[in-house]
Design a protein around this motif. Structure first.
Motif, PDB file in Angstrom:
ATOM      1  N   GLU A 201       0.828  16.833  -1.887  1.00 29.19           N
ATOM      2  CA  GLU A 201       0.908  16.524  -3.321  1.00 29.19           C
ATOM      3  C   GLU A 201       0.358  15.148  -3.681  1.00 29.19           C
ATOM      4  O   GLU A 201       0.213  14.825  -4.858  1.00 29.19           O
ATOM      5  N   GLY A 202       0.063  14.319  -2.709  1.00 27.22           N
ATOM      6  CA  GLY A 202      -0.385  12.964  -3.012  1.00 27.22           C
ATOM      7  C   GLY A 202       0.765  12.126  -3.548  1.00 27.22           C
ATOM      8  O   GLY A 202       1.918  12.281  -3.146  1.00 27.22           O
ATOM      9  N   ILE A 203       0.466  11.220  -4.468  1.00 33.97           N
ATOM     10  CA  ILE A 203       1.491  10.370  -5.079  1.00 33.97           C
ATOM     11  C   ILE A 203       1.991  11.060  -6.346  1.00 33.97           C
ATOM     12  O   ILE A 203       1.200  11.355  -7.242  1.00 33.97           O
ATOM     13  N   PRO A 204       3.296  11.326  -6.457  1.00 35.51           N
ATOM     14  CA  PRO A 204       3.814  12.024  -7.635  1.00 35.51           C
ATOM     15  C   PRO A 204       3.655  11.209  -8.913  1.00 35.51           C
ATOM     16  O   PRO A 204       3.584   9.980  -8.879  1.00 35.51           O
TER      17      PRO A 204
ATOM     18  N   LEU B 280       0.844  -1.191   0.000  1.00 29.30           N
ATOM     19  CA  LEU B 280       0.000   0.000   0.000  1.00 29.30           C
ATOM     20  C   LEU B 280       0.882   1.246   0.000  1.00 29.30           C
ATOM     21  O   LEU B 280       1.610   1.501   0.965  1.00 29.30           O
ATOM     22  N   LEU B 281       0.861   2.019  -1.077  1.00 29.27           N
ATOM     23  CA  LEU B 281       1.649   3.237  -1.179  1.00 29.27           C
ATOM     24  C   LEU B 281       0.765   4.446  -0.870  1.00 29.27           C
ATOM     25  O   LEU B 281      -0.216   4.701  -1.562  1.00 29.27           O
ATOM     26  N   LEU B 282       1.144   5.177   0.170  1.00 33.60           N
ATOM     27  CA  LEU B 282       0.404   6.371   0.576  1.00 33.60           C
ATOM     28  C   LEU B 282       1.104   7.615   0.053  1.00 33.60           C
ATOM     29  O   LEU B 282       2.338   7.678   0.020  1.00 33.60           O
ATOM     30  N   GLY B 283       0.321   8.621  -0.320  1.00 30.84           N
ATOM     31  CA  GLY B 283       0.883   9.836  -0.889  1.00 30.84           C
ATOM     32  C   GLY B 283       1.277  10.854   0.163  1.00 30.84           C
ATOM     33  O   GLY B 283       0.969  10.713   1.357  1.00 30.84           O
ATOM     34  N   ASN B 284       1.929  11.903  -0.310  1.00 28.33           N
ATOM     35  CA  ASN B 284       2.305  13.019   0.547  1.00 28.33           C
ATOM     36  C   ASN B 284       1.059  13.786   0.985  1.00 28.33           C
ATOM     37  O   ASN B 284       0.044  13.797   0.278  1.00 28.33           O
TER      38      ASN B 284
END
Length: 206
Positions: free
Chosen positions: A157-160, A150-154
């Motif tokens: 900015e969210g996920i680049p 599971l990749l969570l964004g910033n």
């Protein structure tokens, strides 16, 4: 000589990705995480889940501390952070309430995420982004593979874009309100719970 130096730098960078803390076990840093997961499940009586939560893009220690607590409670395999220095932060510790003592933590800097995601793909993990895109799956309709990352964004900015291309799928949380974004810890917690509901709770009921 230049090529040898470049290769050495690449190896050094990849070594940094492998930094990990496995707090409950007196072991060498090179201990395979898969073995560590099994050991953790046996020692703590928890599920031997295959959910890796990647929070390397998250900047706020409060969000990371909350994610650490949530990941530990629901038996995630590991929490990946951009720097292990976060665990010394008082705000992190206040939110994690000692969860970092029982959860494997892995350091992967944001600049190393592409290589890390590719490595996990070769290990059979499905790379899942928490993001609203044109092709996102609704969380209520998505079936998590057993080996899920599971990749969570910033927070802002969210996920680049350069990482979106490395995702296998994007999953979004259905919303009814006017505000169109959830706090990243809340978003992560909802997906962690849904994975747990599908793979852990159902297995116990069978």
């Amino acid at each position: 000589i230049g090529s040898h130096l470049a290769e050495a730098d690449s190896q050094t960078e990849w070594t940094d990705v492998q930094k990990k803390i496995i707090p409950w076990k007196n072991s060498t840093p090179s201990l395979d995480l898969e073995t560590a997961f099994q050991d953790r499940a046996a020692k703590l009586g928890k599920s031997n889940s295959r959910l890796i939560v990647v929070a390397s893009l998250i900047d706020k220690s409060t969000n990371l501390g909350g994610l650490c607590r949530t990941s530990e409670i629901f038996g995630a395999s590991a929490l990946v952070v951009g720097s292990l220095h976060y665990i010394q932060d008082k705000q992190f510790q206040h939110l994690s309430v000692s969860a970092e003592q029982w959860l494997p933590l892995v350091e992967v800097k944001p600049s190393q995420l592409v290589d890390y995601l590719q490595q996990k793909k070769t290990e059979g993990y499905t790379i899942i982004g928490v993001e609203q895109t044109a092709k996102s799956f609704d969380l209520t309709e998505y079936c998590f593979p057993e080996k899920s990352l599971l990749l969570l964004g910033n927070e802002h900015e969210g996920i680049p874009a350069n990482l979106i291309h490395h995702l296998d799928v994007c999953v979004e949380i259905p919303q009814q309100g006017i505000i169109r974004s959830l706090n990243v810890h809340v978003s992560g917690a909802l997906l962690i719970w849904e994975y747990t509901r599908q793979h852990v709770i159902k297995q116990k009921q069978q």
